[in-house]
Design a protein around this motif. Structure first.
Motif, short mmCIF file in Angstrom:
data_model
loop_
_atom_site.label_atom_id
_atom_site.label_comp_id
_atom_site.label_asym_id
_atom_site.label_seq_id
_atom_site.Cartn_x
_atom_site.Cartn_y
_atom_site.Cartn_z
N HIS A 91 57.31 26.82 35.55
CA HIS A 91 58.37 27.20 34.62
C HIS A 91 58.11 28.62 34.17
N ASN A 92 59.19 29.41 34.01
CA ASN A 92 59.01 30.81 33.66
C ASN A 92 58.96 31.06 32.16
N LYS A 93 58.97 29.99 31.38
CA LYS A 93 58.82 30.07 29.93
C LYS A 93 57.84 28.98 29.51
N PRO A 94 57.30 29.03 28.30
CA PRO A 94 56.43 27.94 27.85
C PRO A 94 57.15 26.60 27.92
N VAL A 95 56.42 25.56 28.35
CA VAL A 95 57.04 24.24 28.49
C VAL A 95 57.15 23.51 27.16
N GLY A 96 56.44 23.97 26.16
CA GLY A 96 56.49 23.34 24.86
C GLY A 96 55.34 22.38 24.64
N ALA A 97 54.93 22.25 23.39
CA ALA A 97 53.76 21.45 23.06
C ALA A 97 53.96 19.97 23.38
N ALA A 98 55.15 19.45 23.15
CA ALA A 98 55.38 18.02 23.37
C ALA A 98 55.17 17.65 24.84
N PHE A 99 55.74 18.45 25.74
CA PHE A 99 55.55 18.18 27.17
C PHE A 99 54.08 18.31 27.54
N ALA A 100 53.46 19.41 27.12
CA ALA A 100 52.08 19.68 27.53
C ALA A 100 51.13 18.59 27.03
#
Length: 510
Positions: A443-452
């Motif tokens: 992904h070219n942007k942060p995937v977000g804390a919830a996903f990670a």
């Protein structure tokens, strides 16, 4: 190009870079070039397919300008931020993005990426690159700069940004340092709204402005001003691209930049949420911009923004001296890069110019130096007898090069593919706890804390769970499972990641 003989309207038109509206010279784009006589044309993604097509489009645009338009060759620009191959659908060299270059830390390789990009761009007819990004990305919540930045510290960004600039310009391609005065420590995407840099002048001087000072010292010929509010320099919170204190007061006067000042795309919501493009064009010139990146989608809109500036000059809202000043700067730059009617020649590249084995080797060298193993992710972890184990590869559809390389060595590997990285969580959740799992997402942007956090937990419950991440370091830096950080989905990074795990040399050569 006698300044005295050129009509005021045509001098104003030299300041515009309009969008090419198709992958070939359609009638509407031809009218923009021939009737409005702009100084430049911008090639977005829809106009970039393969080297032969781009070469034909650029030649058609130049012929329309020389034979039926201004009589002056165009600046033809594009965002080739990671080589020509990062935008073309096929046929050119695709380098790892800047963050991977930062991880590699090799100034010579950064220069080489610039050199090769220049050679391939010019061979197609692109002479002006809106690159490199010299924003310092130190904000994990930044939704847009991310892996386009060389890193989190001013020294790395300055050193590698200047190397890329030299690689471009020493081989004939105009470089553009962007997004002045710095888009790294923001949490809003200027494509969607107006970000604010809330820091005081002392912080800006010792951090955000450092790479721009270095780029100017290295001789960069253009700086792109972003749509970013900086109240420490302009209390009105006007976007920097429309702000006299920032564009002229800071960039032109305080930093003594004498090259071309270009606006970021004036159709972005960081502008259009407050102004029409017509208003923005007038304000940008008043602020001190030389080139207006007017990303219009039809002839009538291009005509309208040009007429708005002409009217502002006729009514005295813009001084004729401002038009003359920028016109002279543009013409001098065109002369420097042989963009005159007398010196312009259509490029005649050979097929070996694009994506050559030597160029691919540079891309692979960057990729192999950039790979960052985290939490015990060992090189050769998939070598020897471990290749015969029943591995499960959970991936998104953008990681096909990585999957192809593994498939050739892991006979019992099973694959589960999601259209988007978010879909991999459901696939992970279905696996048993005795599974051996490789998660590969991009992904070219942060995937977000919830996903990670969820991905980390699901991988952690497997017998073996490894994360191969073609994305932001902020996604995986503080997780628990072993990880191979590869920064972006460039084919060379995917091949290098597979080679690292397999303990083999994996290439992307034809």
């Amino acid at each position: 190009m006698d300044s005295q003989n050129m009509k005021l309207r045509e001098k104003i038109a030299q300041r515009f870079a309009f969008s090419a509206l198709a992958s070939s010279l359609d009638e509407e784009t031809r009218r923009i070039v021939a009737d409005l006589k702009p100084g430049g044309m911008f090639l977005g993604a829809s106009a970039l397919i393969d080297p032969e097509q781009v070469g034909e489009l650029c030649h058609s645009l130049q012929r329309a300008s020389l034979e039926g338009g201004s009589g002056i060759p165009l600046f033809i620009s594009a965002d080739l931020v990671a080589g020509a191959g990062c935008k073309l659908r096929e046929g050119a060299t695709h380098f790892p993005k800047n963050r991977a270059l930062g991880a590699a830390g090799d100034e010579a390789l950064a220069y080489e990426s610039g050199r090769i990009t220049a050679q391939e761009a010019l061979a197609m007819g692109i002479n002006f690159n809106y690159s490199p990004v010299v924003d310092i990305n130190n904000n994990p919540l930044n939704p847009v700069i991310g892996t386009h930045s060389f890193g989190e510290d001013a020294a790395t960004v300055s050193r590698l940004g200047s190397a890329v600039i030299r690689g471009y310009q020493e081989h004939g391609l105009i470089a553009t340092a962007k997004h002045f005065p710095g888009h790294g420590d923001t949490h809003i995407d200027s494509h969607e709204a107006l970000p604010v840099l809330p820091f005081d002048r002392e912080r800006l001087e010792r951090f955000e402005l450092v790479p721009f000072r270095e780029a100017i010292a290295s001789g960069v010929d253009a700086v792109m001003v972003g749509h970013i509010a900086v109240p420490a320099w302009d209390a009105s919170c006007m976007p920097a691209s429309l702000s006299y204190p920032l564009t002229t007061g800071l960039l032109r006067e305080r930093l003594n930049f004498q090259g071309l000042i270009v606006t970021d795309g004036l159709s972005m919501k960081g502008i259009t949420n407050q102004f029409t493009m017509e208003e923005a064009c007038v304000r940008a010139i008043q602020a001190g911009a030389d080139i207006l990146l007017a990303t219009v989608d039809r002839y009538e809109h291009a005509q309208s923004v040009l007429e708005a500036v002409v009217a502002a000059v006729e009514q005295g809202d813009i001084a004729e001296a401002r038009i003359e000043e920028s016109y002279n700067r543009i013409i001098n730059m065109k002369q420097k890069y042989r963009l005159t009617a007398q010196k312009y020649r259509r490029p005649a590249p050979s097929p070996e110019t694009f994506g050559s084995p030597a160029s691919q080797q540079i891309s692979m060298a960057i990729a192999s130096k950039a790979l960052t193993p985290l939490r015990g992710m060992e090189q050769g972890a998939l070598s020897g007898e471990r290749r015969n184990l029943p591995w499960v590869l959970i991936r998104d559809r953008h990681t096909g090069v990585f999957a192809d390389a593994l498939r050739a060595y892991l006979p019992d590997m099973r694959e589960e593919t999601a259209d988007h990285y978010e879909g991999t969580l459901a696939l992970l959740a279905e696996l048993s706890e005795d599974a051996r799992v490789l998660l590969a997402i991009s992904h070219n942007k942060p995937v977000g804390a919830a996903f990670a956090e969820t991905a980390d937990r699901l991988l952690g419950r497997a017998q073996e769970g490894w994360w191969i991440h073609f994305g932001s370091e902020y996604d995986v830096r503080d997780r628990a499972v072993p990880c191979l950080l590869a920064y972006d989905r460039a084919p060379s990074l995917q091949a290098s990641a597979a080679g690292y795990l397999l303990g083999e040399e994996v290439t992307i050569f034809p």
